[in-house]
Design a protein around this motif. Structure first.
Motif, mmCIF file in Angstrom:
data_model
loop_
_atom_site.group_PDB
_atom_site.id
_atom_site.type_symbol
_atom_site.label_atom_id
_atom_site.label_comp_id
_atom_site.label_asym_id
_atom_site.label_seq_id
_atom_site.Cartn_x
_atom_site.Cartn_y
_atom_site.Cartn_z
ATOM 1 N N LEU A 214 0.818 -1.207 0.000
ATOM 2 C CA LEU A 214 0.000 0.000 0.000
ATOM 3 C C LEU A 214 0.857 1.264 0.000
ATOM 4 O O LEU A 214 0.535 2.253 -0.659
ATOM 5 C CB LEU A 214 -0.929 -0.003 1.221
ATOM 6 N N ARG A 215 1.978 1.249 0.729
ATOM 7 C CA ARG A 215 2.835 2.428 0.778
ATOM 8 C C ARG A 215 3.427 2.728 -0.604
ATOM 9 O O ARG A 215 3.472 3.883 -1.041
ATOM 10 C CB ARG A 215 3.959 2.222 1.803
ATOM 11 N N SER A 218 0.700 4.087 -2.898
ATOM 12 C CA SER A 218 0.245 5.425 -2.518
ATOM 13 C C SER A 218 1.204 6.517 -2.964
ATOM 14 O O SER A 218 0.788 7.651 -3.223
ATOM 15 C CB SER A 218 0.047 5.496 -0.995
ATOM 16 N N THR A 219 2.497 6.196 -3.058
ATOM 17 C CA THR A 219 3.486 7.200 -3.455
ATOM 18 C C THR A 219 3.716 7.231 -4.961
ATOM 19 O O THR A 219 4.235 8.221 -5.481
ATOM 20 C CB THR A 219 4.833 6.939 -2.763
ATOM 21 N N VAL A 224 -6.013 4.934 -6.481
ATOM 22 C CA VAL A 224 -5.840 3.622 -5.856
ATOM 23 C C VAL A 224 -7.195 2.939 -5.728
ATOM 24 O O VAL A 224 -8.178 3.548 -5.293
ATOM 25 C CB VAL A 224 -5.197 3.739 -4.456
ATOM 26 N N ALA A 238 -4.670 8.750 -4.673
ATOM 27 C CA ALA A 238 -3.544 8.300 -3.863
ATOM 28 C C ALA A 238 -3.189 9.328 -2.796
ATOM 29 O O ALA A 238 -2.809 8.977 -1.673
ATOM 30 C CB ALA A 238 -2.336 8.029 -4.753
ATOM 31 N N SER A 239 -3.330 10.599 -3.121
ATOM 32 C CA SER A 239 -3.006 11.663 -2.168
ATOM 33 C C SER A 239 -3.975 11.709 -0.991
ATOM 34 O O SER A 239 -3.688 12.330 0.041
ATOM 35 C CB SER A 239 -3.004 13.018 -2.873
ATOM 36 N N LEU A 241 -5.230 8.871 0.451
ATOM 37 C CA LEU A 241 -5.283 7.527 1.018
ATOM 38 C C LEU A 241 -5.347 7.554 2.539
ATOM 39 O O LEU A 241 -5.996 6.701 3.158
ATOM 40 C CB LEU A 241 -4.070 6.722 0.553
ATOM 41 N N SER A 242 -4.688 8.520 3.152
ATOM 42 C CA SER A 242 -4.706 8.602 4.622
ATOM 43 C C SER A 242 -6.097 8.924 5.153
ATOM 44 O O SER A 242 -6.361 8.755 6.345
ATOM 45 C CB SER A 242 -3.716 9.671 5.087
ATOM 46 N N THR A 249 -9.405 -0.855 4.289
ATOM 47 C CA THR A 249 -8.316 0.050 3.911
ATOM 48 C C THR A 249 -7.647 0.616 5.152
ATOM 49 O O THR A 249 -6.413 0.717 5.213
ATOM 50 C CB THR A 249 -8.848 1.199 3.034
#
Length: 277
Positions: A214-215, A218-219, A224, A238-239, A241-242, A249
């Motif tokens: 996932l990391r 995401s970058t 995603v 992706a930006s 995702l947090s 998720t």
């Protein structure tokens, strides 16, 4: 941004002795000239989704969709010869480990040339020059030397670069990368991602990047898709995702190591939530 691929209600199932296994259950998304990440644990259906698009699903599988269309071509109605003409030419797929994807009894250069000459009418000498140029494009320092090597004579990172060169030699519009960096160390992973990133920008390709990391997704990706048990449970930028709201998720995010912070354990469930059904 034009849409290259439309996937609506894609389903992939496999008949077994104990019943039908539904590997992909109603997956829908669209892809343009962008980097789309599909993430999920092993068995979530992400690789089967990519293989269904490529037409590489085993014959015993049952595939259905309301719409599975690439650049105006109905992939479900396309003949075997039409799908074969698309594969490696307009749609290409990078597999996880070059050890199992490259032919061990053919040199790297010969494999790349064979891919090109399958789809284009070019002379052997012209094909060789284009293969050397492509090896250089994927940052192989001595293309002429690597051209004549066999797969077992190169490192995992160089083998993966050779695989990327082979998949890109015909100039595809859509590239599906299935765990292309999982067998590589971190520094080589970054090199491969830089190559893919540059190719998407320079060539205007659409990229589906399949991973369990996932990391990494995401970058690297623009959007995603998170899959679980054959379904898409969440789709977001992706930006953002947090800010994910789905519990699965959030669980994946909580499992990622955090430096200088306590990890939050996953909640203990006393019953199966609805999204697992």
């Amino acid at each position: 941004m034009s849409t290259l691929l439309h996937v609506e209600n894609l389903r992939v199932s496999f008949p077994t002795r104990t019943g039908v296994v539904e590997a992909v259950r109603g997956v829908s998304f669209a892809l343009g000239q962008e980097r789309l990440g599909i993430v999920g644990e092993s068995g979530s259906g992400k690789s089967q989704t990519g293989r269904a698009i490529m037409g590489l699903t085993p014959q015993q599988a049952e595939i259905g969709a309301r719409r599975l269309e690439f650049s105006g071509i109905d992939l479900l109605k396309a003949s075997v010869s039409e799908r074969r003409a698309l594969r490696g030419n307009r749609i290409a797929m990078i597999l996880q480990d070059p050890k199992y994807s490259l032919d061990p009894v053919m040199t790297i250069g010969r494999q790349i040339v064979e891919t090109l000459r399958t789809h284009e009418k070019v002379s052997k000498s012209a094909a060789r020059e284009r293969a050397l140029d492509m090896l250089a494009a994927v940052q192989i320092r001595d293309p002429k030397r690597v051209y004549d090597l066999y797969p077992h004579e190169v490192s995992g990172g160089m083998g993966q670069r050779a695989m990327i060169a082979m998949m890109l030699i015909a100039g595809p519009e859509l590239l599906i990368a299935d765990e292309p960096t999982s067998a590589l160390d971190v520094t080589v992973q970054l090199d491969i991602l830089r190559i893919l990133d540059r190719l998407v920008i320079d060539r205007g390709m659409g990229l589906i990047f399949i991973s369990h990391d996932l990391r990494l997704v995401s970058t690297f990706c623009d959007r995603v898709i998170v899959m679980y048990a054959g379904k898409i449970v969440e789709e977001l930028k992706a930006s953002e995702l947090s800010q994910a709201k789905h519990p699965y998720t959030q669980g994946l995010l909580n499992c990622m190591p955090k430096i200088g912070a306590d990890r939050h354990p996953l909640p203990v469930l006393d019953r199966k939530p609805e999204w697992l059904l």
